[in-house]
Scaffold this motif. Structure first.
Motif, short mmCIF file in Angstrom:
data_model
loop_
_atom_site.label_atom_id
_atom_site.label_comp_id
_atom_site.label_asym_id
_atom_site.label_seq_id
_atom_site.Cartn_x
_atom_site.Cartn_y
_atom_site.Cartn_z
N ALA A 163 7.05 4.33 3.86
CA ALA A 163 5.96 3.47 3.30
C ALA A 163 5.75 2.34 3.86
N TRP A 164 7.12 1.46 4.17
CA TRP A 164 7.19 0.17 4.58
C TRP A 164 6.37 0.37 6.19
N GLN A 165 6.67 1.14 6.99
CA GLN A 165 6.22 1.31 8.20
C GLN A 165 4.65 1.63 8.21
N ALA A 166 4.37 2.41 7.21
CA ALA A 166 2.76 2.81 7.06
C ALA A 166 1.93 1.56 6.68
N LEU A 213 12.48 10.54 -3.55
CA LEU A 213 12.47 9.58 -2.40
C LEU A 213 11.90 10.28 -1.08
N ARG A 214 11.81 11.65 -0.97
CA ARG A 214 10.86 12.07 -0.14
C ARG A 214 9.66 12.00 -0.07
N LEU A 215 9.05 11.37 -1.14
CA LEU A 215 7.67 11.02 -1.24
C LEU A 215 7.20 9.97 -0.39
N VAL A 216 8.37 8.92 -0.18
CA VAL A 216 7.73 7.89 0.18
C VAL A 216 8.79 7.59 1.45
N ASP A 217 9.63 8.53 1.98
CA ASP A 217 10.54 8.26 2.85
C ASP A 217 10.48 9.72 3.54
#
Length: 434
Positions: free
Chosen positions: A9-12, A83-87
């Motif tokens: 999510a950070w990179q997106a 965590l797989r939802l956002v990474d």
């Protein structure tokens, strides 16, 4: 030009087309499932603590409270999957130590001794008391409120007969231009809310990784765990090599010496009296002594009685070989892991050898058994005392060997005696036949 796809999510967030991608939806799913899972975790912990307090008077509450400390393990496992939802990176594995034996009790003891268990419990408490309400608030302010504003014209048409509509129950909109303006404001806030969802989900995921991830490579905790595992593997390999050497000597060199001794004995019977007969008799005696020394060497490497009949029989054999009379009271109805039996036997044998060489004792005793998931041995003598494990007694190396098995060795030997050597090794029964 190569396009890099965001991995989390950070990179997106700074990427163009973020609002049209799946990342806002993934962030929303992460926060909403967090709110639900956190509320359930709070309910489970509350019920467990209340029941433990209520049942403490009948001593049932204490085990329940201990089990409550393990609630962080399933919560952390769920968090790794979420965590797989956002990474897109693989979920971090749980850093665990293997139990010293099979069964629920060794598993429980091992889990309670792990730092990861208590770190995960802290994560579960933080999750239940603070994080899930924050997840819910972010979803409300970033999604629910903007949607409510954007739906103002629909609310006005459906429920206000086109005359008025309540906005957030704070003010009333009475004209269509005002309703449209509120709807546009809601859409703008909804776009900002998409970024807020990604920002909050990314921050939550980073915090979760810190709390539930395995130690990084080079972390002292990870190095200690790996060092302990490597030492256990070395002990197992060492024991396997000792058994192989004992078997090769027993089935190879010893059998050849037996055959040589018999051949020399037969030659003595057939030889006429004279120098030749004398030389044959001397060679026969030397072969017999070599055979006895080889048998003692084989017994010292790994006694066959230990492998075939277990620790009680091996300790009894060591007591029979002792220079000091030894009473043995060892209650072990089954077999223990090979490494445990070998370590315990060699400790007893070294202790009895020290009794015979240094203590001046007239009698010794070996007692013990298996209690509460531990092998307990005591070697006691009535000698002069004053023994020091660090003064070349041979027990220092054995203490290191016992410590590899998570056991401990203690020596008490005041001047004037008596001397008491204590050994405790955690272990469980095995399925090996005696």
């Amino acid at each position: 030009m190569i396009r890099m796809h965001p991995r989390n999510a950070w990179q997106a967030l700074p990427a163009r087309g973020y609002l049209l991608s799946a990342w806002p939806w993934r962030a929303l799913a992460y926060l909403m499932t967090g709110a639900v899972a956190g509320a359930l975790t709070l309910a489970v912990i509350t019920v467990a603590v209340v029941l433990a307090g209520a049942l403490a008077v009948v001593l049932v509450g204490l085990p329940l409270l201990v089990l409550t400390a393990l609630v962080g393990i399933p919560v952390a496992r769920l968090e790794r999957h979420r965590l797989r939802l956002v990474d897109r990176a693989p979920a971090p594995p749980r850093p665990v130590r293997q139990p010293y034996a099979t069964g629920p009790w060794p598993w429980l003891i091992t889990r309670l001794r792990e730092r990861a268990t208590w770190r995960e419990l802290g994560h579960a408490l933080l999750f239940a008391l603070l994080l899930w309400p924050l997840d819910a608030l972010v979803v409300v302010f970033a999604l629910a409120l903007p949607l409510h504003l954007a739906a103002t014209p629909l609310v006005m048409a459906a429920y206000g007969d086109g005359e008025e509509a309540k906005v957030l129950k704070l003010w009333t909109v009475t004209t269509w231009p005002a309703a449209s303006g509120v709807a546009v404001l809601g859409l703008l806030l909804l776009a900002l809310g998409g970024y807020a969802l990604g920002l909050a989900a990314g921050a939550r995921a980073e915090l979760a990784r810190v709390l539930v991830a395995a130690p990084r490579e080079g972390d002292p905790e990870a190095r200690v765990v790996e060092l302990t595992r490597s030492r256990v593997r070395l002990v197992d390999a060492f024991e396997a090599e000792r058994r192989r050497i004992e078997r090769d000597l027993h089935d190879g060199a010893q059998q050849r010496l037996v055959a040589l001794t018999m051949a020399l004995g037969l030659a003595r019977l057939d030889a006429p009296p004279g120098p030749l007969a004398d030389q044959l008799a001397k060679a026969h005696g030397e072969a017999g002594r070599a055979l006895e020394e080889l048998r003692e060497l084989i017994h010292g490497i790994h006694p066959k009685v230990l492998a075939d009949y277990g620790l009680p029989a091996a300790v009894a054999d060591a007591a029979d070989r002792s220079a000091v009379p030894v009473d043995v009271d060892l209650e072990l109805p089954g077999r223990l892991p090979r490494a445990v039996e070998a370590a315990a036997y060699f400790v007893v044998r070294e202790a009895l050898a020290n009794v015979g060489r240094h203590s001046g004792a007239t009698r010794a005793e070996v007692t013990g058994g298996h209690r509460d998931g531990r092998l307990v041995l005591r070697v006691r003598d009535d000698g002069r005392g004053g023994a020091d494990a660090a003064a070349g007694s041979g027990l220092t190396g054995l203490a290191d060997r016992v410590s590899v098995l998570d056991g401990r060795l203690a020596l008490s030997s005041p001047p004037g005696g008596p001397t008491l050597l204590s050994v405790e090794i955690p272990c469980e029964w095995t399925d090996r036949c005696a």
